[in-house]
Design an enzyme around this catalytic site. Structure first.
Site, mmCIF file in Angstrom:
data_model
loop_
_atom_site.group_PDB
_atom_site.id
_atom_site.type_symbol
_atom_site.label_atom_id
_atom_site.label_comp_id
_atom_site.label_asym_id
_atom_site.label_seq_id
_atom_site.Cartn_x
_atom_site.Cartn_y
_atom_site.Cartn_z
ATOM 1 N N SER A 70 0.812 -1.217 0.000
ATOM 2 C CA SER A 70 0.000 0.000 0.000
ATOM 3 C C SER A 70 0.852 1.276 0.000
ATOM 4 O O SER A 70 1.996 1.266 0.449
ATOM 5 C CB SER A 70 -0.904 0.018 1.233
ATOM 6 O OG SER A 70 -1.638 -1.171 1.323
HETATM 7 N N1 SAH Z 1 -0.700 -4.934 4.066
HETATM 8 C C1 SAH Z 1 -0.068 -5.254 2.795
HETATM 9 C C2 SAH Z 1 -0.966 -4.870 1.640
HETATM 10 C C3 SAH Z 1 -1.025 -5.978 0.659
HETATM 11 S S1 SAH Z 1 -2.281 -5.879 -0.560
HETATM 12 C C4 SAH Z 1 1.298 -4.652 2.703
HETATM 13 O O1 SAH Z 1 1.635 -3.794 3.540
HETATM 14 O O2 SAH Z 1 2.083 -5.046 1.841
HETATM 15 C C5 SAH Z 1 -3.549 -6.919 0.130
HETATM 16 C C6 SAH Z 1 -3.185 -8.350 0.407
HETATM 17 O O3 SAH Z 1 -4.391 -9.008 0.818
HETATM 18 C C7 SAH Z 1 -2.665 -9.153 -0.787
HETATM 19 O O4 SAH Z 1 -1.439 -9.726 -0.445
HETATM 20 C C8 SAH Z 1 -3.735 -10.228 -1.008
HETATM 21 O O5 SAH Z 1 -3.220 -11.457 -1.464
HETATM 22 C C9 SAH Z 1 -4.339 -10.348 0.379
HETATM 23 N N2 SAH Z 1 -5.691 -10.907 0.437
HETATM 24 C C10 SAH Z 1 -6.742 -10.709 -0.410
HETATM 25 N N3 SAH Z 1 -7.824 -11.404 -0.010
HETATM 26 C C11 SAH Z 1 -7.464 -12.053 1.149
HETATM 27 C C12 SAH Z 1 -8.142 -12.940 2.052
HETATM 28 N N4 SAH Z 1 -9.415 -13.322 1.858
HETATM 29 N N5 SAH Z 1 -7.456 -13.392 3.115
HETATM 30 C C13 SAH Z 1 -6.168 -13.033 3.333
HETATM 31 N N6 SAH Z 1 -5.468 -12.221 2.519
HETATM 32 C C14 SAH Z 1 -6.112 -11.732 1.436
#
Ligand code: SAH
Length: 221
Positions: A70
């Site tokens: 993000s």
């Molecule tokens: N907090 C992260 C943001 C990553 S983007 C950072 O700082 O890098 C969001 C993430 O949510 C992705 O890695 C995606 O694979 C994950 N995601 C999406 N749906 C999900 C679910 N149902 N359960 C767990 N993770 C999920």
């Protein structure tokens, strides 16, 4: 482990993080513990390309599996809303690179984080546990279900765009607990705060719009 695998921080990176913090202040982030955490956590550890010039600007960038880490502003915004106090149990849905996870750890939270994509889970685990030595609980699973066996949580943060607020997450929040979750089915989501009352009742506050990758069902290999 070879020396080339060791993560290094230096004055150059620290200087870039100082600038990033100033940029966040200008954009309206005022929470000092959150800004301190952003100053402390080496953002370049979470990218495959530590030399990327955009890394320390307020931009999102790609990680593996078509996902993104993000924008620093989004991380700061969500972290501010979460109002983390030292020792609180925080559930994070969407570990991704582990950057937000690390910010929560620096805010003093006991963090439980779930990721649905196996390679991302594995990578975050290697980095946070093996290389950096944090004490954090990471899970490979479907965040829609939360982590019933570790509930209740003081706070829940969802870092992917949810079409609706998953019921299990509301159940797993303590009375008086706060959930911060971007909600919306289209391109944009509304940052939403849910404050849990008694008897599973809750109050909802809707704030600014953001663009997140979608919260998807089921874990994948
Ligand atoms: N907090 C992260 C943001 C990553 S983007 C950072 O700082 O890098 C969001 C993430 O949510 C992705 O890695 C995606 O694979 C994950 N995601 C999406 N749906 C999900 C679910 N149902 N359960 C767990 N993770 C999920």
């Amino acid at each position: 482990m070879g020396v080339e695998n060791l993560k290094k921080d230096d004055y150059k990176y620290q200087g870039m993080r100082k600038q990033l913090v100033e940029e966040l202040r200008e954009k309206g982030i005022t929470d000092e513990p959150v800004l301190k955490a952003i100053l402390e956590v080496p953002r370049h550890f979470f990218s495959d390309n530590a030399f990327d010039v955009h890394l320390h600007m307020d931009k999102a960038f790609r990680i593996a599996c078509g996902q993104t880490i993000s924008h620093p502003y989004t991380v700061a915004y969500q972290s501010t809303l979460l109002q983390v106090k030292k020792g609180e149990k925080v559930l994070e849905v969407g570990t991704g690179s582990g950057y937000q996870t690390c910010i929560l750890l620096h805010l003093g939270a006991k963090v439980f984080s779930i990721e649905r994509q196996k390679p991302l889970f594995q990578k975050a685990k290697n980095l946070l546990l093996d290389e950096l030595g944090y004490s954090v609980k990471l899970f490979y699973g479907d965040g829609y279900k939360g982590l019933p066996s570790f509930a209740p949580f003081d706070k829940i943060i969802v870092t992917a765009g949810a079409p609706f607020i998953p019921e299990p997450l509301i159940h797993q929040l303590k009375e008086g607990g706060i959930m911060v979750i971007p909600v919306g089915e289209g391109e944009e989501q509304v940052m939403t705060i849910l404050i849990k009352g008694s008897d599973n009742q809750y109050e909802k506050i809707e704030l600014d719009k953001f663009k997140f990758v979608p919260l998807l069902r089921n874990k994948v290999k």
